[in-house]
Design a protein around this motif. Sequence first.
Motif, PDB file in Angstrom:
ATOM      1  N   LEU A  35       3.831  11.576   6.569  1.00  0.00           N
ATOM      2  CA  LEU A  35       2.696  10.807   7.087  1.00  0.00           C
ATOM      3  C   LEU A  35       1.769  10.404   5.945  1.00  0.00           C
ATOM      4  O   LEU A  35       1.288  11.236   5.193  1.00  0.00           O
ATOM      5  CB  LEU A  35       1.928  11.651   8.106  1.00  0.00           C
ATOM      6  CG  LEU A  35       0.894  10.940   8.960  1.00  0.00           C
ATOM      7  CD1 LEU A  35       1.531   9.850   9.811  1.00  0.00           C
ATOM      8  CD2 LEU A  35       0.184  11.950   9.854  1.00  0.00           C
ATOM      9  N   ALA A  36       1.505   9.095   5.818  1.00  0.00           N
ATOM     10  CA  ALA A  36       0.624   8.601   4.762  1.00  0.00           C
ATOM     11  C   ALA A  36      -0.726   8.192   5.320  1.00  0.00           C
ATOM     12  O   ALA A  36      -1.757   8.347   4.677  1.00  0.00           O
ATOM     13  CB  ALA A  36       1.282   7.423   4.055  1.00  0.00           C
ATOM     14  N   GLU A  43       8.490   6.699   2.102  1.00  0.00           N
ATOM     15  CA  GLU A  43       9.951   6.618   2.149  1.00  0.00           C
ATOM     16  C   GLU A  43      10.600   7.973   2.409  1.00  0.00           C
ATOM     17  O   GLU A  43      11.736   8.047   2.865  1.00  0.00           O
ATOM     18  CB  GLU A  43      10.480   6.009   0.855  1.00  0.00           C
ATOM     19  CG  GLU A  43      10.047   6.772  -0.370  1.00  0.00           C
ATOM     20  CD  GLU A  43      10.445   6.050  -1.633  1.00  0.00           C
ATOM     21  OE1 GLU A  43      11.513   5.400  -1.603  1.00  0.00           O
ATOM     22  OE2 GLU A  43       9.721   6.110  -2.629  1.00  0.00           O
ATOM     23  N   ASP A  62       1.240   3.820  -3.177  1.00  0.00           N
ATOM     24  CA  ASP A  62       0.454   5.009  -2.804  1.00  0.00           C
ATOM     25  C   ASP A  62      -1.013   4.705  -2.597  1.00  0.00           C
ATOM     26  O   ASP A  62      -1.870   5.531  -2.847  1.00  0.00           O
ATOM     27  CB  ASP A  62       0.603   6.098  -3.878  1.00  0.00           C
ATOM     28  CG  ASP A  62       1.796   6.993  -3.543  1.00  0.00           C
ATOM     29  OD1 ASP A  62       2.248   6.924  -2.357  1.00  0.00           O
ATOM     30  OD2 ASP A  62       2.254   7.719  -4.409  1.00  0.00           O
ATOM     31  N   ASP A  63      -1.328   3.484  -2.163  1.00  0.00           N
ATOM     32  CA  ASP A  63      -2.731   3.187  -1.906  1.00  0.00           C
ATOM     33  C   ASP A  63      -3.040   3.553  -0.467  1.00  0.00           C
ATOM     34  O   ASP A  63      -2.994   2.734   0.446  1.00  0.00           O
ATOM     35  CB  ASP A  63      -3.009   1.704  -2.165  1.00  0.00           C
ATOM     36  CG  ASP A  63      -4.486   1.454  -2.358  1.00  0.00           C
ATOM     37  OD1 ASP A  63      -5.283   2.252  -1.802  1.00  0.00           O
ATOM     38  OD2 ASP A  63      -4.840   0.461  -3.014  1.00  0.00           O
ATOM     39  N   GLN A  64      -3.330   4.790  -0.234  1.00  0.00           N
ATOM     40  CA  GLN A  64      -3.490   5.313   1.134  1.00  0.00           C
ATOM     41  C   GLN A  64      -4.704   4.727   1.825  1.00  0.00           C
ATOM     42  O   GLN A  64      -4.717   4.547   3.037  1.00  0.00           O
ATOM     43  CB  GLN A  64      -3.581   6.821   1.093  1.00  0.00           C
ATOM     44  CG  GLN A  64      -2.274   7.429   0.643  1.00  0.00           C
ATOM     45  CD  GLN A  64      -2.258   8.927   0.819  1.00  0.00           C
ATOM     46  OE1 GLN A  64      -3.326   9.556   0.908  1.00  0.00           O
ATOM     47  NE2 GLN A  64      -1.075   9.508   0.850  1.00  0.00           N
ATOM     48  N   SER A  65      -5.711   4.422   1.035  1.00  0.00           N
ATOM     49  CA  SER A  65      -6.915   3.867   1.674  1.00  0.00           C
ATOM     50  C   SER A  65      -6.608   2.508   2.298  1.00  0.00           C
ATOM     51  O   SER A  65      -7.046   2.205   3.409  1.00  0.00           O
ATOM     52  CB  SER A  65      -8.037   3.735   0.654  1.00  0.00           C
ATOM     53  OG  SER A  65      -7.633   2.866  -0.387  1.00  0.00           O
ATOM     54  N   VAL A  66      -5.827   1.700   1.551  1.00  0.00           N
ATOM     55  CA  VAL A  66      -5.444   0.396   2.118  1.00  0.00           C
ATOM     56  C   VAL A  66      -4.580   0.589   3.357  1.00  0.00           C
ATOM     57  O   VAL A  66      -4.772  -0.072   4.395  1.00  0.00           O
ATOM     58  CB  VAL A  66      -4.710  -0.439   1.054  1.00  0.00           C
ATOM     59  CG1 VAL A  66      -4.147  -1.706   1.686  1.00  0.00           C
ATOM     60  CG2 VAL A  66      -5.656  -0.786  -0.072  1.00  0.00           C
ATOM     61  N   ALA A 124       0.827  -1.204   0.000  1.00  0.00           N
ATOM     62  CA  ALA A 124       0.000   0.000   0.000  1.00  0.00           C
ATOM     63  C   ALA A 124       0.864   1.258   0.000  1.00  0.00           C
ATOM     64  O   ALA A 124       0.573   2.240  -0.680  1.00  0.00           O
ATOM     65  CB  ALA A 124      -0.910  -0.006   1.210  1.00  0.00           C
ATOM     66  N   LEU A 125       1.952   1.181   0.765  1.00  0.00           N
ATOM     67  CA  LEU A 125       2.846   2.332   0.841  1.00  0.00           C
ATOM     68  C   LEU A 125       3.622   2.511  -0.468  1.00  0.00           C
ATOM     69  O   LEU A 125       3.802   3.628  -0.959  1.00  0.00           O
ATOM     70  CB  LEU A 125       3.811   2.124   2.016  1.00  0.00           C
ATOM     71  CG  LEU A 125       4.360   3.355   2.682  1.00  0.00           C
ATOM     72  CD1 LEU A 125       3.225   4.258   3.163  1.00  0.00           C
ATOM     73  CD2 LEU A 125       5.236   2.955   3.862  1.00  0.00           C
ATOM     74  N   ALA A 126       4.028   1.360  -1.040  1.00  0.00           N
ATOM     75  CA  ALA A 126       4.836   1.441  -2.261  1.00  0.00           C
ATOM     76  C   ALA A 126       4.027   2.005  -3.412  1.00  0.00           C
ATOM     77  O   ALA A 126       4.544   2.781  -4.210  1.00  0.00           O
ATOM     78  CB  ALA A 126       5.370   0.061  -2.595  1.00  0.00           C
TER      79      ALA A 126
END
Lengths: 592, 190
Positions: free
Chosen positions: A96-97, A92, A66-70, A62-64
């Motif tokens: 804050l995501a 990275e 950019d799926d912020q909702s996940v 999710a972080l890689a």
Amino acid sequence: MTDWSRISDRWRPAAAAVALVAVAFVVAGLALAAYGDRLYRAQKTKEIEVQAQIVADSVTAALAFDDQSVAQEYVNALRANPEVEAAGVYDERGALAASYARSRADAPPQTVRLAGPTFQGSHVRVVAPVVQNGARLGAVYLQAATEPTIRRLARYGGAALLALMAALVIAVLAAAQATLRTVNRALRDRAHDLAEANQMLRVQIAERERAEEALRQSQKMEAIGQLTGGVAHDFNNLLMVVSSGLDLMERTTNPERRAMLRDSVRQALDRGASLTRQLLAFSRRSALKPEVVDLKAQIEGTQVLLERSLREDITVEMDLADDLWPVEIDPSQLELSLINIAVNARDAMPSGGLLRVTAENRPGLAEDGPARRLCARHRHGQRRGASTPSCWTGCSSRSSPPRRVGRGTGLGLSQVYGFTPRLGRGRCASAAASARARRSPCTCRARTRTWPPGRRRRRRPTRRAAAAGCAAVEDDESVAMLVGEMLTELGYEPSRAATAEEALRRLEAGGRFDLVFSDMVMPGAMNGIELAREIRRRLPALPVVLTTASARPSAAATAEGLRLVLKPYRIDRLAAELEAARSGRRTAAGGR
Amino acid sequence: MSARRPASSTAPGRVPALVLAALALAGAPAAARANPLETAIKATFLYKFAAFVDWPDRAFPSPNSPVTICVVGKDPLGPTLDRAVNGQRLGARPITVRRVARLDAQSGCQILYAASPKDSADALKAAHGAPILTVTDAMPDGVDSSGGIIQFVVRENHVRFYIDEAQAQGSGLSINAKLLSLAVSVKGRS
């Protein structure tokens, strides 16, 4: 209280030890608490780190991409853990995501840098890297609440309190143990003291008993001293009668008068013999001669004697049952006892009164059969018409009424005292010294017997048709002379020897001897019994008759089955014994 | 395993950077109308895919040899890709970018990106069976079975992707489940 000070002295090291143990317990408890706290923090930190790592591993993709909702969903899932106060996922670049905060104050920081876990108050904060296949993709921040220190301390305090109580319990137990030991020691000491005191008491009792024995002996000696005077007086009277009787007999030829004089001399001699018997009975060295008697007749026969020995102001009453069982008793001793009791009763009633003699059957008293009860009572005359009879006992010298010095020989009660316990089961029921003893009857129990088949009758001594040889052994010259006369009178040819050895020599020397008549107590190496034994060994066919005046040798003789005639004896008695010995029969006395 | 969890259907409005205002015409070819933001995201995704894919050992000449991203034919990413990849590493391996006209055995690529459909058809044919993660842009009318293992697609103003796991398996690649979970759809393994 030296005991207590001793106890506290002993207690001092114990108390110190207990205090030391308590302190050790507390220190150990504190150390445990500190260790537990550290352990708790470490464990909590590890827990949160693991949780952060799990989130970090979950949010990599999710972080890689950019799926912020996940990412937010993953972060929100942390709500389920009430300990998690705040969480944040950073990309990275450290921005804050996604984030979650239980309260506004707990909001995660906008940027974060990788660092070790930190504690702030009751909060722990950890930052975990987000790495996928070695590529660092961001970070996860977690803030969790730990149990407040004060609550932890309270928990540890509870544990410490428990430890303290355990120490206290140990202390109390130790104290109880110490006290018990002290008390035990004190008890042991006391028991030891008690044993010593007891030993001392025993020694004192033994000494006292010895002293009492000596006192009794001295009292007896005193009584004997007092007796001697009375006895001497009595004997003088007797001697007077004998002496004057013999004088008068020499001066008269009137056979009637001579017979009267002879009777009075004989009476005096009988009284003398009875006096010596009395003395021996007192010294307990007389052999009793019990026979089966009819109590009623025996006691009634003494009434005249009793009345004569009492004063005119004393009435004698006989209360004798008609069906009294026959008893085995020495009649002369019985008479003496009655007279002695009466004399003492007389002294106890200076103003006169009533003396009642009772005899009744008391089946319940005997342990092995019916028993007879004799009772002598007297009533004080001072109280006229007094209906309550007061009894006086003559059973024990101790319970005798106070006597005045110079009144009689004082022998009486001693005789009763010596006589009654010797009647086999005879005994005085009334207890010794007490004021009440004067009111209680003297109760003497006697062994009951059945009548022997045919009463023995006295036979007149008859002169033997043919003379028989007789060896008479007697050391006393005058006695020997009279015994020789009696033996000659009975038709024997006496040959006198002064000692046992001499008698044996005569027997060895030969000569016709039909029997040996010997005294028992003699000078020389052998006494009468030993002589009899020797004769029995050497000449078994030769009969031996012994004579003595004292009780102890007579008992020894009867124990060996030897024939015995007690001194003083009369000629008819001697004739019967010698005849019986020669004919080989055994008399009742000899057989006993 | 054909139906993966669909990627977030609703964006909570925290991705303003990804709002693609320029994508007004959905039917236009993606490459032709690519805006810089979309390009940048695709460039980032390209090297990030590497972290979620496992290559067989034969894909690399040595343990320390780099992961090479090859852009075949027309290059819509340009220097954006170079900037994004710069300094990135996959464990011990650096990540490099190479631009080739056409794919051949000497290219040494682990990841292939072909933007134009014409280029991609040739490249895919060339890469068939080789351990290369092929990435293409999806056709505007939908996922094309003749596309790469991963096909970019724009959904609700977000750059997303399809994954053809069957094709990946055929190439000897293994795709991490976390990546699969983010895909719009996954063509499962046979």
